[in-house]
Design a protein around this motif. Sequence first.
Motif, PDB file in Angstrom:
ATOM      1  N   PHE A  12      46.961  25.015  59.679  1.00 46.54           N
ATOM      2  CA  PHE A  12      46.909  25.433  58.268  1.00 46.54           C
ATOM      3  C   PHE A  12      47.190  24.256  57.346  1.00 46.54           C
ATOM      4  N   LEU A  13      48.176  23.441  57.687  1.00 44.44           N
ATOM      5  CA  LEU A  13      48.560  22.326  56.828  1.00 44.44           C
ATOM      6  C   LEU A  13      47.524  21.212  56.796  1.00 44.44           C
ATOM      7  N   PHE A  14      46.788  21.011  57.901  1.00 38.69           N
ATOM      8  CA  PHE A  14      45.891  19.874  57.982  1.00 38.69           C
ATOM      9  C   PHE A  14      44.409  20.225  57.949  1.00 38.69           C
ATOM     10  N   THR A  15      44.056  21.413  57.475  1.00 40.01           N
ATOM     11  CA  THR A  15      42.636  21.768  57.408  1.00 40.01           C
ATOM     12  C   THR A  15      42.195  22.059  55.985  1.00 40.01           C
ATOM     13  N   GLY A  16      42.568  21.197  55.069  1.00 39.13           N
ATOM     14  CA  GLY A  16      42.077  21.318  53.705  1.00 39.13           C
ATOM     15  C   GLY A  16      42.847  22.271  52.827  1.00 39.13           C
ATOM     16  N   CYS A  17      44.049  22.647  53.204  1.00 40.13           N
ATOM     17  CA  CYS A  17      44.794  23.595  52.376  1.00 40.13           C
ATOM     18  C   CYS A  17      45.348  22.929  51.126  1.00 40.13           C
ATOM     19  N   THR A  18      45.170  21.623  50.981  1.00 40.55           N
ATOM     20  CA  THR A  18      45.671  20.946  49.794  1.00 40.55           C
ATOM     21  C   THR A  18      44.731  21.110  48.614  1.00 40.55           C
ATOM     22  N   VAL A  19      43.564  21.671  48.840  1.00 38.80           N
ATOM     23  CA  VAL A  19      42.590  21.890  47.773  1.00 38.80           C
ATOM     24  C   VAL A  19      42.382  23.386  47.605  1.00 38.80           C
ATOM     25  N   VAL A  20      42.383  23.818  46.363  1.00 38.21           N
ATOM     26  CA  VAL A  20      42.154  25.225  46.076  1.00 38.21           C
ATOM     27  C   VAL A  20      40.654  25.434  45.964  1.00 38.21           C
ATOM     28  N   LYS A  21      40.089  26.243  46.809  1.00 40.38           N
ATOM     29  CA  LYS A  21      38.659  26.505  46.777  1.00 40.38           C
ATOM     30  C   LYS A  21      38.314  27.383  45.583  1.00 40.38           C
ATOM     31  N   LYS A  22      37.090  27.310  45.161  1.00 38.98           N
ATOM     32  CA  LYS A  22      36.618  28.085  44.026  1.00 38.98           C
ATOM     33  C   LYS A  22      36.844  29.573  44.274  1.00 38.98           C
ATOM     34  N   ARG A  23      37.494  30.226  43.352  1.00 43.22           N
ATOM     35  CA  ARG A  23      37.843  31.634  43.524  1.00 43.22           C
ATOM     36  C   ARG A  23      37.090  32.536  42.548  1.00 43.22           C
ATOM     37  N   ASN A  24      36.043  32.025  41.952  1.00 44.24           N
ATOM     38  CA  ASN A  24      35.212  32.766  41.007  1.00 44.24           C
ATOM     39  C   ASN A  24      36.005  33.567  39.997  1.00 44.24           C
ATOM     40  N   ASN A  25      36.029  34.866  40.087  1.00 43.14           N
ATOM     41  CA  ASN A  25      36.659  35.675  39.045  1.00 43.14           C
ATOM     42  C   ASN A  25      38.121  35.997  39.308  1.00 43.14           C
ATOM     43  N   TYR A  26      38.790  35.188  40.108  1.00 41.37           N
ATOM     44  CA  TYR A  26      40.215  35.354  40.342  1.00 41.37           C
ATOM     45  C   TYR A  26      40.947  35.221  39.008  1.00 41.37           C
ATOM     46  N   LYS A  27      41.680  36.236  38.638  1.00 40.43           N
ATOM     47  CA  LYS A  27      42.407  36.227  37.362  1.00 40.43           C
ATOM     48  C   LYS A  27      43.620  35.322  37.456  1.00 40.43           C
ATOM     49  N   ILE A  28      43.728  34.380  36.526  1.00 36.46           N
ATOM     50  CA  ILE A  28      44.909  33.535  36.453  1.00 36.46           C
ATOM     51  C   ILE A  28      45.824  33.968  35.310  1.00 36.46           C
ATOM     52  N   SER A  29      45.339  34.885  34.494  1.00 38.19           N
ATOM     53  CA  SER A  29      46.134  35.525  33.444  1.00 38.19           C
ATOM     54  C   SER A  29      45.371  36.776  33.017  1.00 38.19           C
ATOM     55  N   LYS A  30      45.849  37.450  32.016  1.00 39.68           N
ATOM     56  CA  LYS A  30      45.220  38.703  31.595  1.00 39.68           C
ATOM     57  C   LYS A  30      43.748  38.520  31.202  1.00 39.68           C
ATOM     58  N   HIS A  31      43.439  37.446  30.466  1.00 35.96           N
ATOM     59  CA  HIS A  31      42.083  37.265  29.945  1.00 35.96           C
ATOM     60  C   HIS A  31      41.321  36.075  30.513  1.00 35.96           C
ATOM     61  N   PHE A  32      41.936  35.270  31.376  1.00 45.10           N
ATOM     62  CA  PHE A  32      41.275  34.064  31.861  1.00 45.10           C
ATOM     63  C   PHE A  32      41.146  34.089  33.382  1.00 45.10           C
ATOM     64  N   THR A  33      40.037  33.488  33.860  1.00 43.90           N
ATOM     65  CA  THR A  33      39.771  33.446  35.297  1.00 43.90           C
ATOM     66  C   THR A  33      39.767  31.996  35.790  1.00 43.90           C
ATOM     67  N   PHE A  34      39.936  31.867  37.083  1.00 43.82           N
ATOM     68  CA  PHE A  34      39.872  30.555  37.724  1.00 43.82           C
ATOM     69  C   PHE A  34      38.506  29.916  37.470  1.00 43.82           C
ATOM     70  N   TYR A  62      49.885  27.929  34.456  1.00 47.34           N
ATOM     71  CA  TYR A  62      50.835  27.739  33.349  1.00 47.34           C
ATOM     72  C   TYR A  62      50.068  27.660  32.026  1.00 47.34           C
ATOM     73  N   THR A  63      49.007  26.859  32.017  1.00 46.59           N
ATOM     74  CA  THR A  63      48.196  26.704  30.807  1.00 46.59           C
ATOM     75  C   THR A  63      47.542  28.026  30.421  1.00 46.59           C
ATOM     76  N   ALA A  64      47.133  28.809  31.399  1.00 47.09           N
ATOM     77  CA  ALA A  64      46.528  30.120  31.113  1.00 47.09           C
ATOM     78  C   ALA A  64      47.521  30.998  30.350  1.00 47.09           C
ATOM     79  N   GLY A  65      48.779  30.956  30.737  1.00 49.15           N
ATOM     80  CA  GLY A  65      49.799  31.713  30.004  1.00 49.15           C
ATOM     81  C   GLY A  65      49.929  31.237  28.570  1.00 49.15           C
ATOM     82  N   ARG A  66      49.866  29.941  28.368  1.00 48.16           N
ATOM     83  CA  ARG A  66      49.938  29.383  27.007  1.00 48.16           C
ATOM     84  C   ARG A  66      48.692  29.767  26.207  1.00 48.16           C
ATOM     85  N   MET A  67      47.531  29.782  26.892  1.00 48.32           N
ATOM     86  CA  MET A  67      46.289  30.141  26.215  1.00 48.32           C
ATOM     87  C   MET A  67      46.238  31.620  25.840  1.00 48.32           C
ATOM     88  N   GLU A  68      46.941  32.463  26.581  1.00 52.84           N
ATOM     89  CA  GLU A  68      47.043  33.874  26.189  1.00 52.84           C
ATOM     90  C   GLU A  68      47.701  33.977  24.815  1.00 52.84           C
TER      91      GLU A  68
END
Length: 161
Positions: A12-34, A62-68
Amino acid sequence: MKKVLLAVLLIFLFTGCTVVKKRNNYKISKHFTFYEATNSRTAKKYGVKNYPGRGDFKTIKYTAGRMEKIRNIVGQPLTINSWYRSPNLNRIIGGSTTSAHRDGLAVDFTIKGNARIAFDRIRRSGYSFDQMIYYKKRNYVHISFRKNKRTERKQTFIKRH
């Protein structure tokens, strides 16, 4: 059993887990998506990946919360033009090497109608930010934040171009 768990953990640690893959419509706050935070036509055009690392992903949330709060101040939905930029994407578009976009702490947005309205409402609200720029010709607002609100400068600029 311990060896199996250790092996799974190491995989898990050494197979690319250091990069967040595109999550399309994953909500990062109430009104904003990844997707909104990482989408870039320029990145697609040049075949550049625009995936944040784990630390950047936390900063984007964090920025998504500020943008809300910015969305509430403006009183209408925001259309995101640019948010997170990978170092390669930032270089391609000619962005500053110290750009807050590289950390996910800056957002360029517009609103329906004149974006100067959003700029003025945010400025008058007293809400903290590091830097805010209204680009008159392109009709959008750039706003950036710092992780430590006490160090935010509340600088405002209007650019004619």
